[in-house]
Enzyme design. Structure first.
Site, mmCIF file in Angstrom:
data_model
loop_
_atom_site.group_PDB
_atom_site.id
_atom_site.type_symbol
_atom_site.label_atom_id
_atom_site.label_comp_id
_atom_site.label_asym_id
_atom_site.label_seq_id
_atom_site.Cartn_x
_atom_site.Cartn_y
_atom_site.Cartn_z
ATOM 1 N N TYR A 1 2.026 -20.156 -35.650
ATOM 2 C CA TYR A 1 2.738 -20.267 -36.919
ATOM 3 C C TYR A 1 1.908 -19.652 -38.049
ATOM 4 O O TYR A 1 0.968 -20.269 -38.564
ATOM 5 C CB TYR A 1 3.052 -21.726 -37.240
ATOM 6 C CG TYR A 1 3.907 -22.446 -36.217
ATOM 7 C CD1 TYR A 1 4.681 -21.737 -35.285
ATOM 8 C CD2 TYR A 1 3.938 -23.825 -36.167
ATOM 9 C CE1 TYR A 1 5.458 -22.401 -34.345
ATOM 10 C CE2 TYR A 1 4.727 -24.499 -35.243
ATOM 11 C CZ TYR A 1 5.472 -23.777 -34.334
ATOM 12 O OH TYR A 1 6.244 -24.435 -33.408
ATOM 13 N N HIS B 1 2.651 -23.865 -25.157
ATOM 14 C CA HIS B 1 3.611 -23.243 -26.068
ATOM 15 C C HIS B 1 4.240 -21.983 -25.461
ATOM 16 O O HIS B 1 3.552 -20.992 -25.223
ATOM 17 C CB HIS B 1 2.896 -22.881 -27.370
ATOM 18 C CG HIS B 1 3.810 -22.630 -28.525
ATOM 19 N ND1 HIS B 1 3.367 -22.109 -29.722
ATOM 20 C CD2 HIS B 1 5.142 -22.846 -28.686
ATOM 21 C CE1 HIS B 1 4.378 -22.015 -30.554
ATOM 22 N NE2 HIS B 1 5.455 -22.436 -29.960
#
Length: 292
Positions: free
Chosen positions: A48, A128
């Site tokens: 992110y 992830h």
């Protein structure tokens, strides 16, 4: 799993300048608004903003009592110098991410995340988006996280993905504590309902649902012109019952008993209050009956 999951948490994508940039001060205000609203679960990831979300979230949280909040981050991508794909985050092009689900890569990722956060531990670690890395994610990344859990370094481990079939495989082949399911337990996309949700309910694995507003398609009373026809049909159904579309979108996942938490995102502190109000907006049973 002994880690208590709250009904709502703050997602860290917007703090990494997802889709558009915000200032450091605005990011701090978002976390402050979430804290003052009672939110005590915060999720972030190296991906992110190529480390920006972790740095901002860490700065905003490190003066808070560490025992009073739950923090999750992720492994599988390492932030490295040099140009590359920004992944949809409005950040300088001087860094990129490299996929790495090896044991050493996982341990490096955790160390680097803690450095960016400025904290001594995270509570939850997710593998992830291992879509194209199944063997290594299963054999090395999962094994590394299981060891960290056994050592007490983290309290819970899971997998976070945008697809259901591989999450099902992880549930069947590992001992996970929880899952983060994005774009699949939503009004628009219900791919997790057939197999994943029943399986997790049967095995007692709580699900965190994310990406519920689909990049803003379901964030207002009317979807933007580029939204699919299904989004406009949902908006029309909500209007007939006098319910804001975001209220239905944010509450929908929580109707399934396997879903324990929804993540909300915010580029502005006012968005926190708006989303929390939407989560508490009364919704008549007739609307749920119509939406299915």
């Amino acid at each position: 799993m002994t880690l208590p999951l709250p009904r709502v948490g703050l997602g860290g994508g917007p703090l990494g300048n997802y889709l558009h940039a915000i200032s450091d001060a605005r990011a701090a205000e978002v976390v402050e608004a979430a804290w003052e609203s009672g939110i005590r679960y915060f999720d972030t990831a190296p991906f992110y903003g190529l480390g920006l979300s972790e740095r901002r979230m860490g700065r905003a949280l490190r003066e808070r009592p560490r025992s009073e909040f739950i923090l999750s981050s992720k492994v599988g991508r390492l932030v490295r110098p040099g140009p590359g794909d920004d992944g949809g985050f409005a950040v300088p092009g001087d860094h990129h991410v490299e996929w790495d689900f090896s044991r050493d890569g996982v341990l490096r990722s955790v160390t680097e995340s803690l450095d960016r956060l400025g904290l001594d531990h995270v509570d939850i670690l997710f593998i992830h988006d291992p879509d194209r890395h199944w063997p290594q994610a299963l054999d090395e990344a999962y094994a590394a996280l299981a060891d960290l859990r056994a050592q007490g370094v983290v309290r819970a481990i899971g997998v976070g993905m945008n697809q259901s079939p591989m999450l099902v495989d992880f549930v069947k082949h590992t001992d996970l504590d929880l899952l983060l399911a994005a774009n699949q337990v939503t009004l628009l996309r219900r791919t997790a309902f057939d197999e994943l949700l029943p399986l997790c309910l049967d095995r007692g694995i709580p699900i965190i649902a994310a990406s519920l507003l689909h990049r803003g398609w379901l964030a207002g009373s009317q979807p933007p012109p580029d939204a699919p026809a299904e989004a406009h049909a949902l908006a029309a159904a909500c209007a007939r019952h006098g319910v804001p579309l975001p209220a239905a979108a944010l509450q929908f996942p929580l109707r399934h008993p396997a879903v324990h938490t929804v993540l909300i995102g915010a580029h502005d502190p006012s968005h926190v209050a708006v989303n929390l109000q939407a989560l508490d907006h009364p919704i008549p049973a007739a609307l749920w009956d119509e939406l299915g």
